[in-house]
Each structure stands twice: as structure tokens, then as C-alpha cells.
Design a protein around this motif. Structure first.
Motif, PDB file in Angstrom:
ATOM      1  N   ALA A 133      -4.647  47.115  59.976  1.00 15.25           N
ATOM      2  CA  ALA A 133      -4.315  48.631  59.917  1.00 15.25           C
ATOM      3  C   ALA A 133      -4.483  49.354  58.366  1.00 15.25           C
ATOM      4  O   ALA A 133      -4.847  50.409  58.340  1.00 15.25           O
ATOM      5  N   TYR A 169      -1.000  44.040  60.522  1.00 14.15           N
ATOM      6  CA  TYR A 169      -0.966  44.844  59.384  1.00 14.15           C
ATOM      7  C   TYR A 169      -1.997  45.102  58.390  1.00 14.15           C
ATOM      8  O   TYR A 169      -2.481  46.323  57.937  1.00 14.15           O
ATOM      9  N   GLN A 183       4.166  47.982  61.129  1.00 10.35           N
ATOM     10  CA  GLN A 183       3.472  49.001  61.194  1.00 10.35           C
ATOM     11  C   GLN A 183       4.148  50.436  60.912  1.00 10.35           C
ATOM     12  O   GLN A 183       3.499  51.260  60.446  1.00 10.35           O
TER      13      GLN A 183
END
Length: 311
Positions: free
Chosen positions: A255, A252, A209
Motif C-alpha cells: 500500500a 502494508y 492500513q
């Protein structure tokens, strides 16, 4: 360098190791340190050992701020770390596992690199030790110490991190408050926390992140001593070792799809359109994760072959 550095120790059942961890912070060549020790309801004498150490070393005179607390209940590592980060006041934040320890010049060197190269987060090479603190030469130790060389095989550090947790452990992460606040904001928007409810991969998940916000820097000097012993938590988490990497890949790429992609060097389709497409297809785990998050279709026979390898 006058920035306050907050060191958070999530402590649990490490009465035989934690004094060495505390010593390594006390003896840091960098002076301006805040120390936060959170005992996660240890069943041994970990908390008492910490309290005795504080009194014996008059540790309150060494640190800008010192917090020693016991959790109300056993929260687990990820939640204890999140609580420590909430308590911390430093401009830079870092963690130390209670069975590991720092090289005495670790904080000074990492902070120098952060300032010189304008890096928002860093980690170093590690030295692996055994239960009695001697250098380990096991197959696992050799693999972990070789992560520095592994990183050189990829276009940048974040690419290497996507393939493998080359940071190795939560205690090896050193990051700015600015980066933490950005992570906190994006995690809150997704109804999550910076360190998520993962028993095995919460450090790797955090690192990936962070890669979407800023490119990490790898300091090739071994500044972190990572202890392998039969009480290591990962030794008991066989199912999690298979399932959690798939979950963090899902986090991941979700996002990425949601637009949380400030680092123009982070590995994904947006930043590396043609290269990433070809590169990711060579890895069955990555290809499966991309399929599950709707990044691109994958042939059924390839997906089935990938799944069958684990069954």
C-alpha cells in the motif's frame, strides 16, 4: 456531542459471556448509540440469549437503532464485521467482541478525545480478565496490559503498531466514518475489504492500513475488558500466528508503494527516509517483509538466518 456511534457485535458461541457485553453497551454514559448484533450461526444459545436480553431490558427504547440478525451461514469474524459496518449508520464506528465488555464510560471518553484532539481513530489500554471475569495475572495478561508502556518506546503510536499489535483486539478499535470510507475506497481499489480474510490478524491488518490514513491516538486509561479463556480463537491458530504477520506487512508496504500514504507520520521510507532504513534493518521480520516487497535488497545469509529461526 450528538454524533451517532454504531457498536457492532460479531457473536459466535458465547452464550455465557454475551449478556455482560450487551449490558456494558446498554449502560454506557453516552446516549446516542446504534447497536448491531450479528450472530454467525452459533451452535449454542447465543442468539436466543441476545433475543431474551432485548425483551427483558426493552432495549429498543435505549438505542437509536437496534439490529439483531443471524448470518445466512458461518461467515467468520472478518466478514461478519464487514457486514456490520455496511449496515451501520453512525458517524463513529466501533466493535465489541461477544466475550469481552466495555467500561461504562468508554464511548464518552473516546469521543471526547477524538473531538478534542481531532483524531480519526483511537484505541485504549485494556484490562485482561479470565473466564469468570476476574482480573488475570497470567504472563500473557501482564504483557497485554503493558502495551501502553511499550508504545512509549517508539516515535509515535503508528511506529509501535508496526512492531506489535498494541491495540490487541478488534473490539478496541474506535474510528470515524470518514476514515472507514477512505479505507473502503483504498481496499476496493486493491480488490480487498477493510477487514481482510485473515483468521488471526485481521484487526492488526486493519490498524496498519488505518495508520496510512491517519495517526492513531492511544488513550492510556483501560476502557476495554479483554477476556482470555480456552475458547479464544487465537489459541487454535498456531500456523496463522506465524504466516499472517508476514502477510499484513506485505499488505502494508505494498500500500505504501501504491501511494496510499496520507499520514505523514506513518512509519515507512517515504516519511522517515534515513531513520526508517536503519530502524527496520534491526528487525529480521520487518527486513524480510521489506525484501519481499522490493523495498531494498538484503544479504542472503541474513535472510537465511532469519528463516532458519522459524524452522
Amino acid at each position: 456531542m450528538n454524533d451517532l456511534v454504531s457498536v457492532i457485535i460479531p457473536a459466535y458461541n458465547h452464550q455465557h459471556y454475551i449478556e455482560l457485553a450487551l449490558d456494558s453497551i446498554y449502560k454506557q454514559t453516552y446516549e446516542k448509540i446504534e447497536l448491531i448484533v450479528l450472530d454467525d450461526c452459533s451452535q449454542d444459545q447465543t442468539l436466543r440469549t441476545v433475543q431474551q436480553w432485548v425483551n427483558n431490558y426493552q432495549a429498543r427504547n435505549r438505542f437509536v437503532r437496534l439490529i439483531i440478525e443471524r448470518n445466512l451461514r458461518n461467515y467468520g469474524a472478518y466478514q461478519t464485521i464487514n457486514r456490520g459496518l455496511q449496515l451501520a449508520q453512525g458517524q463513529w464506528l466501533t466493535i465489541l467482541n461477544s466475550d469481552d465488555y466495555y467500561a461504562h464510560h468508554r464511548i464518552e471518553i473516546l469521543l471526547q478525545h477524538a473531538k478534542e484532539y481531532q483524531a480519526d481513530w483511537l484505541f485504549s489500554a485494556v484490562k485482561v480478565i479470565d473466564e469468570i471475569g476476574q482480573a488475570s495475572h497470567s504472563e500473557l495478561a501482564i504483557e497485554l496490559e503493558a502495551c501502553v508502556d511499550y508504545a512509549s518506546l517508539y516515535p509515535n503510536v503508528s511506529f509501535a503498531l508496526l512492531k506489535k499489535n498494541i491495540a490487541i483486539t478488534t473490539g478496541n478499535l474506535f474510528f470515524s466514518r470518514k476514515l472507514y470510507q477512505q479505507l473502503l475506497k483504498s481496499a476496493t481499489n486493491l480488490l480487498l475489504t477493510p477487514f481482510r480474510n485473515l483468521r488471526y490478524c485481521h484487526d492488526w491488518d486493519f490498524a496498519l492500513q488505518a495508520c496510512l490514513i491517519a495517526e492513531p491516538m492511544l488513550v492510556e486509561t483501560p476502557l476495554y475488558y479483554y477476556r482470555i479463556h480456552h475458547h479464544n480463537s487465537f489459541a487454535k491458530l498456531k500456523v496463522e500466528q506465524y504466516l499472517e504477520p508476514q502477510m499484513i506487512y506485505w499488505h502494508y508496504f505494498t500500500a505504501c508503494n501504491a501511494g496510499y500514504n496520507q499520514n505523514i507520520y506513518a512509519p515507512n521510507f517515504q516519511n522517515w527516509p534515513e531513520f526508517f532504513d536503519q530502524w527496520s534493518k534491526q528487525d529480521d521480520v520487518l527486513a524480510g517483509a521489506l525484501f519481499l516487497t522490493g523495498q531494498y535488497p538484503i544479504k542472503y545469509d541474513r535472510l537465511a538466518q532469519s528463516i532458519n529461526q522459524f524452522t
